[in-house]
Write an enzyme that holds these catalytic residues in place. Structure first.
Site, PDB file in Angstrom:
ATOM      1  N   GLY A 272     115.736  60.766 113.147  1.00  0.00           N
ATOM      2  CA  GLY A 272     114.577  61.420 113.728  1.00  0.00           C
ATOM      3  C   GLY A 272     114.896  62.412 114.831  1.00  0.00           C
ATOM      4  N   HIS A 273     116.169  62.688 115.074  1.00  0.00           N
ATOM      5  CA  HIS A 273     116.558  63.560 116.194  1.00  0.00           C
ATOM      6  C   HIS A 273     117.589  64.568 115.739  1.00  0.00           C
ATOM      7  CE1 HIS A 273     118.173  64.634 120.204  1.00  0.00           C
ATOM      8  NE2 HIS A 273     116.963  64.318 120.601  1.00  0.00           N
ATOM      9  N   PHE A 274     117.280  65.633 115.278  1.00  0.00           N
ATOM     10  CA  PHE A 274     115.996  66.248 114.979  1.00  0.00           C
ATOM     11  C   PHE A 274     115.854  66.360 113.472  1.00  0.00           C
ATOM     12  CE2 PHE A 274     117.027  67.878 119.203  1.00  0.00           C
ATOM     13  CZ  PHE A 274     115.866  67.614 119.892  1.00  0.00           C
TER      14      PHE A 274
END
Length: 155
Positions: free
Chosen positions: A55-57
């Site tokens: 989730g990053h990124f």
């Protein structure tokens, strides 16, 4: 580490890693290269499948700054603190980070190996303060700053 006495003995680098209060997926120390009363250096490789990259990124994974700081703290403060406590019983101690000021210069991508170099500023009254730097495989500065921690004997 059962049946292993450290008081008065020299800790081996692997022993220090074994005494860390972390495990996967939150252990960010692969190897310790140099350890002395005044500082420490060690490495960690951020694997492609680390949990935080999902989730990053989105579609452009980058290691979060808080994870870089954690890696620097584990190697530069906690491992050094365990070494400095070698004349006590380091397996009965815990470390709580009390302060960090970090400046970031370059991203760390999945698959990158980093090196952390820490220099002790002081260790007194169970507080360890270090100047810590992180370098990438090209020996370029990724981030640097000051990290402090309190070392407490467990009851």
């Amino acid at each position: 580490m059962k049946n292993k006495q450290f008081k008065g003995e020299t800790l081996e680098n692997k022993d220090i890693i074994d005494l860390l209060p972390y495990s996967e997926p939150f252990l960010f120390v692969d190897e310790l290269e140099k350890v002395s009363e005044n500082g420490i250096s060690g490495t960690y490789t951020f694997q492609q499948d680390e949990f935080f990259y999902k989730g990053h990124f989105k579609d452009n994974p980058v290691t979060p700054g808080v994870i870089l700081t954690e890696c620097m703290a584990q190697i530069g403060v906690v491992c050094l603190g365990i070494f400095l406590l070698k004349d006590t019983e380091p397996e009965n101690c815990s470390v709580a980070l009390s302060n960090s000021t970090i400046d970031y210069y370059l991203p760390v991508l999945p698959g990158e190996k980093v090196k952390v170099v820490s220099e002790k500023v002081y260790f007194r009254f169970n507080k360890l303060k270090c100047n810590v730097k992180m370098f990438n495989a090209e020996e370029k500065l990724v981030c640097k700053g000051e990290i402090s921690g309190m070392i407490k004997a467990n009851e």
